[in-house]
Design an enzyme around this catalytic site. Structure first.
Site, PDB file in Angstrom:
ATOM      1  N   CYS A  90       0.677  -1.751   0.530  1.00 45.24           N
ATOM      2  CA  CYS A  90       0.166  -0.115   0.175  1.00 45.24           C
ATOM      3  C   CYS A  90       0.965   1.370  -0.164  1.00 45.24           C
ATOM      4  O   CYS A  90       2.239   1.637   0.169  1.00 45.24           O
ATOM      5  CB  CYS A  90      -0.894   0.297   1.164  1.00 45.24           C
ATOM      6  SG  CYS A  90      -1.738  -1.587   1.346  1.00 45.24           S
ATOM      7  N   ARG A 137       5.319   0.030  -6.001  1.00 45.26           N
ATOM      8  CA  ARG A 137       4.938  -0.758  -5.081  1.00 45.26           C
ATOM      9  C   ARG A 137       4.555  -1.654  -4.782  1.00 45.26           C
ATOM     10  O   ARG A 137       4.315  -3.052  -4.065  1.00 45.26           O
ATOM     11  CB  ARG A 137       4.801   0.075  -3.711  1.00 45.26           C
ATOM     12  CG  ARG A 137       5.977   1.101  -3.095  1.00 45.26           C
ATOM     13  CD  ARG A 137       4.908   2.062  -2.034  1.00 45.26           C
ATOM     14  NE  ARG A 137       5.131   1.486  -1.142  1.00 45.26           N
ATOM     15  CZ  ARG A 137       5.042   2.362   0.692  1.00 45.26           C
ATOM     16  NH1 ARG A 137       6.501   2.748   0.405  1.00 45.26           N
ATOM     17  NH2 ARG A 137       4.790   1.259   0.734  1.00 45.26           N
ATOM     18  N   TRP A 196      -2.840  -2.513  -1.967  1.00 42.91           N
ATOM     19  CA  TRP A 196      -2.073  -3.784  -2.001  1.00 42.91           C
ATOM     20  C   TRP A 196      -3.655  -5.043  -1.324  1.00 42.91           C
ATOM     21  O   TRP A 196      -2.784  -4.623   0.051  1.00 42.91           O
ATOM     22  CB  TRP A 196      -1.158  -3.808  -1.964  1.00 42.91           C
ATOM     23  CG  TRP A 196       0.194  -5.255  -2.228  1.00 42.91           C
ATOM     24  CD1 TRP A 196      -0.295  -5.732  -3.348  1.00 42.91           C
ATOM     25  CD2 TRP A 196       0.085  -6.730  -1.599  1.00 42.91           C
ATOM     26  NE1 TRP A 196       0.625  -7.069  -2.909  1.00 42.91           N
ATOM     27  CE2 TRP A 196       0.075  -7.859  -2.591  1.00 42.91           C
ATOM     28  CE3 TRP A 196      -0.076  -6.946  -0.339  1.00 42.91           C
ATOM     29  CZ2 TRP A 196       0.884  -8.946  -2.027  1.00 42.91           C
ATOM     30  CZ3 TRP A 196       0.086  -8.581   0.322  1.00 42.91           C
ATOM     31  CH2 TRP A 196       0.585  -9.423  -0.421  1.00 42.91           C
ATOM     32  N   ASN A 237      -1.330   2.773   5.565  1.00 41.63           N
ATOM     33  CA  ASN A 237      -0.957   1.626   5.568  1.00 41.63           C
ATOM     34  C   ASN A 237      -0.659   0.738   6.824  1.00 41.63           C
ATOM     35  O   ASN A 237      -0.736   0.881   7.762  1.00 41.63           O
ATOM     36  CB  ASN A 237       0.081   1.631   4.655  1.00 41.63           C
ATOM     37  CG  ASN A 237       0.745   2.816   3.601  1.00 41.63           C
ATOM     38  OD1 ASN A 237      -0.506   2.375   3.266  1.00 41.63           O
ATOM     39  ND2 ASN A 237       1.791   2.750   3.403  1.00 41.63           N
ATOM     40  N   GLY A 238      -0.105  -0.562   6.768  1.00 42.03           N
ATOM     41  CA  GLY A 238      -0.674  -1.502   7.711  1.00 42.03           C
ATOM     42  C   GLY A 238      -1.205  -2.614   8.204  1.00 42.03           C
ATOM     43  O   GLY A 238      -2.896  -2.662   7.003  1.00 42.03           O
ATOM     44  N   GLU A 260      19.453 -16.243  -6.177  1.00 43.67           N
ATOM     45  CA  GLU A 260      18.979 -15.384  -6.845  1.00 43.67           C
ATOM     46  C   GLU A 260      18.474 -15.696  -8.066  1.00 43.67           C
ATOM     47  O   GLU A 260      17.751 -14.808  -9.140  1.00 43.67           O
ATOM     48  CB  GLU A 260      20.064 -14.150  -6.460  1.00 43.67           C
ATOM     49  CG  GLU A 260      20.161 -13.394  -7.059  1.00 43.67           C
ATOM     50  CD  GLU A 260      18.931 -12.936  -6.568  1.00 43.67           C
ATOM     51  OE1 GLU A 260      18.258 -12.509  -5.682  1.00 43.67           O
ATOM     52  OE2 GLU A 260      18.467 -11.180  -7.167  1.00 43.67           O
ATOM     53  N   LYS A 293      14.567 -14.906  -9.712  1.00 39.01           N
ATOM     54  CA  LYS A 293      14.159 -13.319 -10.046  1.00 39.01           C
ATOM     55  C   LYS A 293      13.745 -13.946 -11.525  1.00 39.01           C
ATOM     56  O   LYS A 293      12.345 -13.501 -11.627  1.00 39.01           O
ATOM     57  CB  LYS A 293      15.887 -13.208 -10.749  1.00 39.01           C
ATOM     58  CG  LYS A 293      16.560 -11.550 -11.153  1.00 39.01           C
ATOM     59  CD  LYS A 293      15.957 -11.081 -10.090  1.00 39.01           C
ATOM     60  CE  LYS A 293      16.041 -11.351  -8.667  1.00 39.01           C
ATOM     61  NZ  LYS A 293      15.802  -9.926  -7.552  1.00 39.01           N
ATOM     62  N   GLU A 313       9.986 -14.495 -10.641  1.00 38.62           N
ATOM     63  CA  GLU A 313       9.356 -14.023 -10.231  1.00 38.62           C
ATOM     64  C   GLU A 313       8.649 -12.532 -11.188  1.00 38.62           C
ATOM     65  O   GLU A 313       7.368 -12.641 -10.842  1.00 38.62           O
ATOM     66  CB  GLU A 313       9.787 -13.136  -9.062  1.00 38.62           C
ATOM     67  CG  GLU A 313      10.922 -11.999  -9.162  1.00 38.62           C
ATOM     68  CD  GLU A 313      11.579 -11.066  -8.129  1.00 38.62           C
ATOM     69  OE1 GLU A 313      10.584 -10.977  -7.282  1.00 38.62           O
ATOM     70  OE2 GLU A 313      13.303 -11.590  -8.227  1.00 38.62           O
ATOM     71  N   HIS A 367      21.832 -35.628  -4.314  1.00 39.22           N
ATOM     72  CA  HIS A 367      20.708 -36.052  -3.621  1.00 39.22           C
ATOM     73  C   HIS A 367      19.835 -35.810  -3.387  1.00 39.22           C
ATOM     74  O   HIS A 367      18.622 -35.833  -3.020  1.00 39.22           O
ATOM     75  CB  HIS A 367      21.477 -35.289  -2.206  1.00 39.22           C
ATOM     76  CG  HIS A 367      22.368 -35.318  -2.102  1.00 39.22           C
ATOM     77  ND1 HIS A 367      23.591 -36.801  -0.967  1.00 39.22           N
ATOM     78  CD2 HIS A 367      24.036 -34.840  -2.493  1.00 39.22           C
ATOM     79  CE1 HIS A 367      25.088 -36.233  -1.143  1.00 39.22           C
ATOM     80  NE2 HIS A 367      24.734 -35.468  -1.561  1.00 39.22           N
ATOM     81  N   LYS A 420       6.581  -4.000  -4.484  1.00 37.40           N
ATOM     82  CA  LYS A 420       8.769  -4.366  -3.821  1.00 37.40           C
ATOM     83  C   LYS A 420       8.503  -3.483  -2.955  1.00 37.40           C
ATOM     84  O   LYS A 420       9.691  -3.888  -2.261  1.00 37.40           O
ATOM     85  CB  LYS A 420       8.049  -2.082  -4.716  1.00 37.40           C
ATOM     86  CG  LYS A 420       9.848  -2.107  -4.629  1.00 37.40           C
ATOM     87  CD  LYS A 420      10.447  -3.038  -4.839  1.00 37.40           C
ATOM     88  CE  LYS A 420      12.257  -2.758  -5.020  1.00 37.40           C
ATOM     89  NZ  LYS A 420      12.497  -3.366  -6.115  1.00 37.40           N
TER      90      LYS A 420
END
Ligand code: F6R
Length: 607
Positions: free
Chosen positions: A2, A27, A70, A96-97, A480, A484, A487, A503, A602
């Site tokens: 948010c 965001r 969001w 927000n929160g 990483e 990438k 996502e 394994h 974000k």
């Protein structure tokens, strides 16, 4: 996640509020809403464009608030979008929160006959503010009283139709800043919307409340005492939050890499002593000289950067390092000797809720806390005892690229500092300083080779799964690289230590299953070559990343990306770049929204 913007001043608020919402789009959000004094509330599901199309030309006023939501409590609908109002529809609130006790509060309010129109925790807060906002009460006092009843985190901006020339903004665990412009005051949940309008900002601390009117502002603390806050100057320039001709922010941010590495290292290398100079750690240096244990924490890419840091710090200094995912660390029992243990939090945004909480817990246990943060003035930067800024500039693409690389560069500087305090010789230190100094040129060299990466990406568009493997320094790079790809291209990808293949994961290998092997000519090169041979023997496809001049993989790989040679410990900074470009081009070929991948935000400001 948010985002909040607000404006009060001489200008019309609407243009800034719309522009601000656009600046916050990165965001991640699924609906947006706006309120301007003297006008009404407008909300739309979907992009900010949907909202702007609905705004009439006459929608103007000197004060307003707006929000990108969001979804957390309730699906993305107009009813759930902010602003929310109280029963009298006098109070307007963006938030927000998360209000954690919203359920019990809502039950209580409903039993008193209050009707709710949304599924959100925010509406509960709006209704409580309304209840306390009696005829003789000022908005700021009503907000203070209402907040005493809620548990959780918030960054909020509140307006009232009764006091249209006022905005009240306050926070607890969710960032909020006030831009001091020549033509008014700007409120935002991060600096990006404010950059083109104000360079001087006040970062609110937890429990502080800003009361903004057309002509003036005041900040007070939770017990209503006025606090003097000196404005801080924003470093980032407004241009840095624009695409500057690139198709996507992600590509722009990868192409900035040489400059980013240069900025991260600038003024921090001491070639004479073969060490690093980290001004942000100066005050805690005596304590750092005696630590016996380091815990690095972060989430996602920041956690993977931490894993590279673990290799670097242990290798150079011998200090035992643990790396913990912040969302797990916060629920672990802290053990050991806090006096000689340091928590190092890594975060690009500086607002990640789990990382922040892990810091707070470590502090309660008496540990020294350090931060590696990109966003200046962010919560993590403010709450850690000391730290090092990345100086990477704003990162707008949701997938971290320059954020990750600059985190690894800072960790290399920290490892060098710890190493020179302990076992690393001056000669070794000088070699590292030399290698770091020319790293930006090497990164630039990689960026001239994008064609072969784009070509390999074209052969990957219908791939369903992929495995990334590496060893030692390159193992976190494999994690990483896989993150990438998954996502932004939505291809399922896993990062693995190459040594783990036998394994389990080798069972996946067959002709249509590709492996991306990060195999520079380093101390474990021969080992990973054996793993690649084993994949080849099972007819698996291989894309390899290796160092210039290595012909040993030609026979084994379908595609090879080369990176310039450098000190083994610094190779992750280089090998990551082709992996970022590869993920970018695969996602582009698949026509996906690269800068704003589905379901992602974000800045992850809730747990
Ligand atoms: C991945 C990515 C995320 C972030 C994570 C932590 O590309 O961007 O995994 O790395 O959410 O974010 P910060 O670094 O802001 O704490």
């Amino acid at each position: 996640m948010c985002g909040i913007v607000g404006y009060i001043g001489k200008k019309d608020a609407t243009p800034f509020l719309i522009e601000g919402l656009r600046a916050l789009e990165y965001r991640g959000y699924d609906s947006a809403g706006i309120y301007v004094a003297g006008q009404g509330v407008l909300k739309r599901v979907g992009k900010v464009d949907m909202l702007t199309k609905a705004i009439p030309k006459t929608f103007s006023g000197n004060a307003g608030i707006a929000h990108t939501r969001w979804a957390t409590h309730g699906s993305p609908t107009e009813a759930n979008a902010h602003p929310h109002t109280d029963t009298a529809e006098e109070v307007l609130l963006v938030h927000n929160g998360i209000i954690e006790n919203y359920h019990e509060l809502r039950n209580e309010l409903e039993s008193e006959g209050i009707i709710f129109y949304s599924d959100t925790d925010t509406e509960v807060l709006a209704k409580i503010i309304g209840q306390t906002y009696t005829a003789d009460t000022l908005l700021e006092d009503a907000v203070t009283r209402a907040l005493a009843r809620v548990r959780g985190t918030y960054g909020i901006a509140v307006m009232s139709r009764r006091e249209p020339e006022k905005i009240v903004a306050t926070r607890l665990g969710s960032s909020l800043l006030i831009g001091i412009g020549t033509d008014g005051y700007y409120i935002a949940s991060d600096a990006t919307p404010v950059l083109p309008h104000a360079r001087e900002v006040i970062y609110l601390d937890d429990g502080e409340m800003a009361i903004l009117t057309l002509e003036t502002y005041a900040v007070r603390n939770a017990i209503k005492t006025l606090v003097e806050k000196s404005p801080e100057t924003l470093e980032w320039d407004a241009e840095s939050v624009k695409k500057q001709g690139y198709e996507h922010f992600m590509l722009k941010e990868i192409m900035e890499m040489p400059e980013v590495i240069k900025n991260t290292l600038r003024g921090r290398l001491d070639p004479d002593e073969g060490t690093s100079i980290l001004g942000g750690l100066r005050d805690v240096m005596p304590r750092l000289a005696h630590i016996r244990r380091l815990i690095i924490t972060g989430c996602g890419s920041a956690y993977y950067a931490g894993l590279v840091g673990q290799e670097l710090i242990e290798e150079f200094s011998g200090i035992p390092v643990e790396v913990e995912i912040a969302s797990e660390l916060r629920y672990r029992r802290f053990t050991g000797d806090p006096e000689h243990t340091v928590l190092l939090a890594v975060s690009q945004s500086g607002e990640t809720a789990d990382t922040l909480e892990a810091i707070r817990i470590a502090k309660r246990h008496g540990m020294l806390t350090l931060g590696i943060v990109n966003a200046v003035g962010s919560s993590i930067a403010r709450e850690t005892d000391a730290g090092v800024y990345n100086h990477a500039g704003p990162e707008i693409g949701v997938a971290s690229t320059k954020g990750f690389v600059s985190q690894v560069a800072v960790l290399a500087l920290i490892a060098l500092m710890f190493g020179r305090q302990r076992s690393l010789s001056e000669k070794e230190g000088r070699e590292l300083v030399e290698a770091l100094t020319i790293l930006p040129e090497k990164a630039a060299e990689i960026l001239t080779r994008t064609d072969s990466i784009a070509e390999a990406a074209r052969s990957f568009t219908s791939t369903q799964n992929a495995l990334y493997i590496g060893r030692k320094y390159q193992c976190p790079v494999a994690y990483e690289g896989a993150l990438k790809l998954k996502e932004i291209s939505y291809i399922h990808a896993e990062g693995y230590s190459a040594g783990e293949m036998k394994h389990g994961p080798i069972a996946l290998i067959e002709p249509s299953f590709p492996t991306i092997a990060i195999a520079p000519r380093d101390s474990l090169y021969e080992k990973i070559c054996s793993n690649i041979e084993e994949i080849r023997a099972r007819s698996g496809r291989v894309i390899a990343i290796t160092t210039d001049g290595n012909t040993g993989l030609t026979r084994l790989a379908d595609h090879i990306f080369y990176v310039p040679e450098t000190h083994e410990a610094l190779l992750p900074i280089l090998t990551t770049i082709p992996l970022q470009l590869f993920a970018y081009h695969v996602a582009r070929e698949r026509g996906l929204p690269i800068d704003k991948p589905r379901n992602l935000a974000k800045s992850v400001t809730v747990e």
